[in-house]
Design a protein around this motif. Structure first.
Motif, PDB file in Angstrom:
ATOM      1  N   TYR A 144      33.413  32.452  36.110  1.00 16.55           N
ATOM      2  CA  TYR A 144      32.932  33.704  34.854  1.00 16.55           C
ATOM      3  C   TYR A 144      31.620  33.130  34.250  1.00 16.55           C
ATOM      4  O   TYR A 144      30.820  33.521  34.015  1.00 16.55           O
ATOM      5  N   LEU A 145      32.115  31.745  33.910  1.00 14.86           N
ATOM      6  CA  LEU A 145      30.842  31.179  32.823  1.00 14.86           C
ATOM      7  C   LEU A 145      29.741  30.965  33.603  1.00 14.86           C
ATOM      8  O   LEU A 145      28.593  31.351  33.137  1.00 14.86           O
ATOM      9  N   GLN A 146      29.654  30.696  34.709  1.00 17.51           N
ATOM     10  CA  GLN A 146      28.434  30.342  35.517  1.00 17.51           C
ATOM     11  C   GLN A 146      27.824  31.715  35.904  1.00 17.51           C
ATOM     12  O   GLN A 146      26.709  31.662  35.610  1.00 17.51           O
TER      13      GLN A 146
ATOM     14  N   HIS B 168      23.070  43.933  27.126  1.00 19.28           N
ATOM     15  CA  HIS B 168      24.517  43.009  27.398  1.00 19.28           C
ATOM     16  C   HIS B 168      24.370  42.895  28.821  1.00 19.28           C
ATOM     17  O   HIS B 168      24.223  43.669  29.678  1.00 19.28           O
ATOM     18  N   VAL B 169      25.333  41.722  29.162  1.00 22.27           N
ATOM     19  CA  VAL B 169      25.626  41.610  30.547  1.00 22.27           C
ATOM     20  C   VAL B 169      27.214  41.473  30.733  1.00 22.27           C
ATOM     21  O   VAL B 169      27.805  40.886  29.614  1.00 22.27           O
ATOM     22  N   ALA B 170      28.125  41.646  31.549  1.00 19.98           N
ATOM     23  CA  ALA B 170      29.578  41.615  31.765  1.00 19.98           C
ATOM     24  C   ALA B 170      29.654  41.215  33.296  1.00 19.98           C
ATOM     25  O   ALA B 170      28.942  41.476  34.071  1.00 19.98           O
ATOM     26  N   GLY B 171      31.031  40.835  33.380  1.00 19.57           N
ATOM     27  CA  GLY B 171      31.386  40.312  34.487  1.00 19.57           C
ATOM     28  C   GLY B 171      32.660  41.449  35.042  1.00 19.57           C
ATOM     29  O   GLY B 171      33.293  41.043  36.171  1.00 19.57           O
ATOM     30  N   PHE B 172      32.814  42.519  34.698  1.00 18.12           N
ATOM     31  CA  PHE B 172      33.549  43.468  34.890  1.00 18.12           C
ATOM     32  C   PHE B 172      33.319  44.726  35.088  1.00 18.12           C
ATOM     33  O   PHE B 172      32.145  45.141  34.311  1.00 18.12           O
TER      34      PHE B 172
ATOM     35  N   TRP C 201      35.104  44.569  28.108  1.00 19.99           N
ATOM     36  CA  TRP C 201      36.143  43.365  28.665  1.00 19.99           C
ATOM     37  C   TRP C 201      35.365  42.275  29.442  1.00 19.99           C
ATOM     38  O   TRP C 201      35.035  42.054  30.509  1.00 19.99           O
ATOM     39  N   GLY C 202      35.069  41.242  28.408  1.00 25.78           N
ATOM     40  CA  GLY C 202      34.287  39.983  28.851  1.00 25.78           C
ATOM     41  C   GLY C 202      32.731  40.270  28.863  1.00 25.78           C
ATOM     42  O   GLY C 202      32.234  40.467  29.968  1.00 25.78           O
ATOM     43  N   TRP C 203      32.221  40.224  27.922  1.00 23.91           N
ATOM     44  CA  TRP C 203      30.769  40.666  27.973  1.00 23.91           C
ATOM     45  C   TRP C 203      30.080  39.674  27.068  1.00 23.91           C
ATOM     46  O   TRP C 203      30.333  38.805  26.387  1.00 23.91           O
TER      47      TRP C 203
END
Length: 192
Positions: free
Chosen positions: A121-123, A140-144, A179-181
């Motif tokens: 996720y951090l990568q 913004h960017v998000a992984g979900f 959720w995680g952004w």
């Protein structure tokens, strides 16, 4: 030509009264490939009444124990704990916490206490920050995602010569994922 070193975003984690959830979030975070190079800021909101203060104090005790262990094992670059003296409520805690981190950083990853991240996720987030840093249309960017944009069957698509086809896993949308952004200071300041 020398490859430019990635600027790593700090993580701001917002917690309240859920010890078990927070610990799962922290355990997942330290398993990330870039965790040992990442700064963590934890914003612990205060209680609303005597009962909630008992839960908040339990969260804070576990948080300080986690910090001692993480510092000893160097699982994160640093951990800063900010304990609110009274209940800010979620929105104020987040907006003021982000503003505080943006005093010294130009990008931020935002997590709440119930987000279990993948080890990459951090990568992913830091690569996305670098990729879209000069694209002001990206807020913004998000992984979900909860959007079903990709094939749901298990068949692999191939090119004409039988090689696996790369399908994009990135898309643009006017909707925000909470959720995680993450975002950049200049984009955040346009809205707050």
């Amino acid at each position: 030509q020398q490859k430019k070193k990635m600027t790593l975003a700090p993580v701001a984690l917002f917690v309240y009264n859920r010890t078990d959830n927070m610990m799962k979030t922290l355990e997942c975070l330290v398993r990330n490939t870039l965790a040992s190079e990442t700064e963590l800021y934890v914003f612990s909101d205060g209680g609303k009444d005597q009962k909630s203060w008992q839960q908040v104090n339990q969260v804070r005790q576990k948080l300080h124990e986690f910090k001692q262990l993480a510092d000893r094992k160097k699982t994160l670059k640093s951990i800063t704990i900010i304990e609110r003296p009274h209940n800010y409520y979620l929105e104020r805690n987040i907006t003021e916490g982000i503003a505080q981190v943006f005093e010294t950083h130009d990008r931020i990853i935002v997590l709440e206490d119930d987000i279990c991240t993948s080890p990459y996720y951090l990568q992913y987030m830091n690569q996305a920050f670098d990729l879209y840093a000069d694209v002001p249309q990206v807020m913004h960017v998000a992984g979900f995602t909860n959007l079903d944009l990709f094939e749901t069957d298990n068949r692999q698509q191939t090119t004409d010569n039988g090689q696996p086809q790369n399908r994009t896993t990135v898309y643009f949308t006017p909707h925000m994922s909470g959720w995680g952004w993450g975002t950049w200071r200049d984009r955040w300041k346009q809205h707050f």
